[in-house]
Write a protein that holds these residues in place. Sequence first.
Motif, PDB file in Angstrom:
ATOM      1  N   GLY A  22       2.974 -11.371  11.895  1.00  0.00           N
ATOM      2  CA  GLY A  22       3.068 -10.001  11.384  1.00  0.00           C
ATOM      3  C   GLY A  22       4.486  -9.496  11.237  1.00  0.00           C
ATOM      4  N   SER A  23       5.484 -10.353  11.540  1.00  0.00           N
ATOM      5  CA  SER A  23       6.874  -9.868  11.472  1.00  0.00           C
ATOM      6  C   SER A  23       7.440  -9.885  10.057  1.00  0.00           C
ATOM      7  N   GLY A  24       6.717 -10.498   9.105  1.00  0.00           N
ATOM      8  CA  GLY A  24       7.164 -10.444   7.707  1.00  0.00           C
ATOM      9  C   GLY A  24       7.650 -11.779   7.135  1.00  0.00           C
ATOM     10  N   ASN A  67       0.827  -1.224   0.000  1.00  0.00           N
ATOM     11  CA  ASN A  67       0.000   0.000   0.000  1.00  0.00           C
ATOM     12  C   ASN A  67       0.861   1.274   0.000  1.00  0.00           C
TER      13      ASN A  67
HETATM   14  P1  ADP Z   1       4.058 -13.175   9.246  1.00  0.00           P
HETATM   15  O1  ADP Z   1       4.178 -14.217   8.189  1.00  0.00           O
HETATM   16  O2  ADP Z   1       5.314 -13.007  10.053  1.00  0.00           O
HETATM   17  O3  ADP Z   1       2.856 -13.361  10.114  1.00  0.00           O
HETATM   18  P2  ADP Z   1       3.373 -11.415   7.046  1.00  0.00           P
HETATM   19  O4  ADP Z   1       4.531 -11.465   6.127  1.00  0.00           O
HETATM   20  O5  ADP Z   1       2.182 -12.210   6.698  1.00  0.00           O
HETATM   21  O6  ADP Z   1       3.872 -11.759   8.511  1.00  0.00           O
HETATM   22  O7  ADP Z   1       2.903  -9.910   7.203  1.00  0.00           O
HETATM   23  C1  ADP Z   1       3.801  -8.845   7.507  1.00  0.00           C
HETATM   24  C2  ADP Z   1       3.028  -7.557   7.504  1.00  0.00           C
HETATM   25  O8  ADP Z   1       2.618  -7.257   6.170  1.00  0.00           O
HETATM   26  C3  ADP Z   1       1.762  -7.603   8.343  1.00  0.00           C
HETATM   27  O9  ADP Z   1       1.574  -6.353   8.954  1.00  0.00           O
HETATM   28  C4  ADP Z   1       0.679  -7.869   7.326  1.00  0.00           C
HETATM   29  O10 ADP Z   1      -0.570  -7.346   7.738  1.00  0.00           O
HETATM   30  C5  ADP Z   1       1.199  -7.124   6.101  1.00  0.00           C
HETATM   31  N1  ADP Z   1       0.774  -7.740   4.832  1.00  0.00           N
HETATM   32  C6  ADP Z   1       1.035  -8.990   4.413  1.00  0.00           C
HETATM   33  N2  ADP Z   1       0.516  -9.220   3.198  1.00  0.00           N
HETATM   34  C7  ADP Z   1      -0.122  -8.062   2.843  1.00  0.00           C
HETATM   35  C8  ADP Z   1      -0.860  -7.648   1.678  1.00  0.00           C
HETATM   36  N3  ADP Z   1      -1.043  -8.470   0.643  1.00  0.00           N
HETATM   37  N4  ADP Z   1      -1.355  -6.400   1.659  1.00  0.00           N
HETATM   38  C9  ADP Z   1      -1.155  -5.561   2.693  1.00  0.00           C
HETATM   39  N5  ADP Z   1      -0.463  -5.873   3.822  1.00  0.00           N
HETATM   40  C10 ADP Z   1       0.049  -7.100   3.889  1.00  0.00           C
END
Ligand code: ADP
Length: 277
Positions: free
Chosen positions: A44-46, A14
């Motif tokens: 949420g760590s990426g 975004n």
């Molecule tokens: P984890 O796998 O460690 O739980 P993620 O990689 O899924 O973490 O997410 C990392 C961050 O990126 C979070 O804040 C999540 O909400 C955001 N995020 C992940 N995918 C998307 C997406 N497609 N659009 C917007 N935000 C995203």
Amino acid sequence: MNLYEIKNLTKTFNRGKKNEIKAIDNVSFSIKKGETLGLVGETGSGKSTIGKTLIHLLKPSSGQILYAGEDINTFKRDQLKSFHKDVQMIFQDPLSSLDPRMKVKDIIAEGIDTFKLIPSKDQRDQKIAELLTMVGLDQRSADQYPFEFSGGQRQRVSIARTLAVEPKVIIADEPIASLDVSIQAQIVNLLADLQQKYQLTYLFIAHDLSMVKYISDRIAVMNQGQIVELAPAEKIYRHPIHPYTQNLLASVPVPDPDYERNRQQVSSNNQLKINPL
Ligand code: ADP
């Protein structure tokens, strides 16, 4: 030899909007051929975003991902096809990646056929039978549907489908997170056995250290899009340096009587046998 080299990887979602988020923030690391790299951090760590960029499901905002020395985001169509055979992903909830309307044998056959590995029906049937045995499933499961299985069995189906493609790398995104602890140990043992048999390279994603500490050669700890510590598994478990890693460890049983034994087995015969707790 490094199979993957990740250089200054950043992924922003975004961009330019109010809800802009830097999911990966200038991360660099490598994955050696044949190793298991654990990737650990809170929700949420990426971690998933890293997994998806490494398999070319997501494009980085900046930085490079080199696979066997080449930037995957510059691959031509043929290179991408062979890359998508080499690198496979398994997920936490196999039901979301397995078509519930398909029988297990068709799910596995689809994996085999994706890259047209086996032309004849007999060869395909034999390969399906071998894969079921390999992942510890009964031959009768071939005619069943994913929803007829328990979570652990479903994950075995998903692993069989993944192996059908004959990958070199498996990115396992929380593959045991939704399973009971004893089943978690079985799946981790299965993955360790398969790694030895097929000389696979793993990126093993988990939100805590409880199982990942056994299977990983090295562990990268993620917090808020950054890798705060990357070291051999034993060092992360015994002598973590970063306060975030120390906090993560607080949720893992210490002392762990099986830790030495399991790690010793890994180093002495490269086979992991975790006792179900
Ligand atoms: P984890 O796998 O460690 O739980 P993620 O990689 O899924 O973490 O997410 C990392 C961050 O990126 C979070 O804040 C999540 O909400 C955001 N995020 C992940 N995918 C998307 C997406 N497609 N659009 C917007 N935000 C995203």
